[in-house]
Design a protein around this motif. Structure first.
Motif, short mmCIF file in Angstrom:
data_model
loop_
_atom_site.label_atom_id
_atom_site.label_comp_id
_atom_site.label_asym_id
_atom_site.label_seq_id
_atom_site.Cartn_x
_atom_site.Cartn_y
_atom_site.Cartn_z
N GLN A 278 51.07 13.08 26.53
CA GLN A 278 51.59 12.50 27.77
C GLN A 278 52.36 11.22 27.44
O GLN A 278 51.85 10.36 26.72
N ASP B 3 46.91 7.71 27.03
CA ASP B 3 45.73 8.52 26.77
C ASP B 3 45.31 9.26 28.03
O ASP B 3 45.99 9.20 29.06
N LYS B 4 44.17 9.93 27.97
CA LYS B 4 43.70 10.74 29.11
C LYS B 4 43.41 9.90 30.35
O LYS B 4 43.48 10.40 31.46
N LYS B 5 43.09 8.63 30.15
CA LYS B 5 42.80 7.73 31.27
C LYS B 5 44.04 7.02 31.79
O LYS B 5 43.96 6.20 32.69
#
Length: 140
Positions: A67, A82-84
């Motif tokens: 992402q 990141d994912k967060k």
């Protein structure tokens, strides 16, 4: 003698709102206006809404699925998240030449989505800090 006065409590947000309104519905005959109109045409409805609200949009890398967040700007405006949603790595790459911001951001979007490995090969990396990706102006 030149004096500077503090802005009144609501004045700064009012100026920011007027500037955003002009940029959003401003003169489409300027290179900047045309480039932003082209960028908006290439964004998905979700990306377009996010760009108008936050001043950035996110894309998924075509090779790795990572992402990336592209902020309004011409240089040092791309970061891997990141994912967060926290920036982990800053990237600086842009096309050669004097181009309007919308064209630069569109080329970054296309490069990451279609030729991520090539974009990463030429990108300069930096560690983002809390000031790296401040929203300086709304372009969406």
């Amino acid at each position: 003698m030149l004096r500077f006065a503090r802005s009144r409590p609501g004045e700064r947000s009012r100026v920011r709102a007027i500037r955003a309104l002009f940029l959003r519905h401003g003169d489409e005959s300027t290179p900047e206006g045309r480039s932003l109109r082209l960028l908006r045409a290439w964004l998905s409805p979700a990306q377009r809404a996010h760009f108008a609200e936050k001043g950035y949009f996110e894309v998924v890398g075509g090779d790795t699925g990572r992402q990336y967040r592209i902020h309004a700007g011409a240089g040092m405006n791309v970061c891997e998240v990141d994912k967060k949603g926290r920036p982990t790595l800053g990237l600086c790459f842009m096309p050669v030449g004097e181009l309007p911001i919308g064209d630069i951001m569109l080329s970054q979007k296309i490069a990451l989505e279609n030729w991520e490995s090539g974009a990463l090969a030429v990108a300069r990396r930096f560690i983002p800090n809390r000031f790296s990706f401040r929203r300086s102006r709304l372009l969406g």
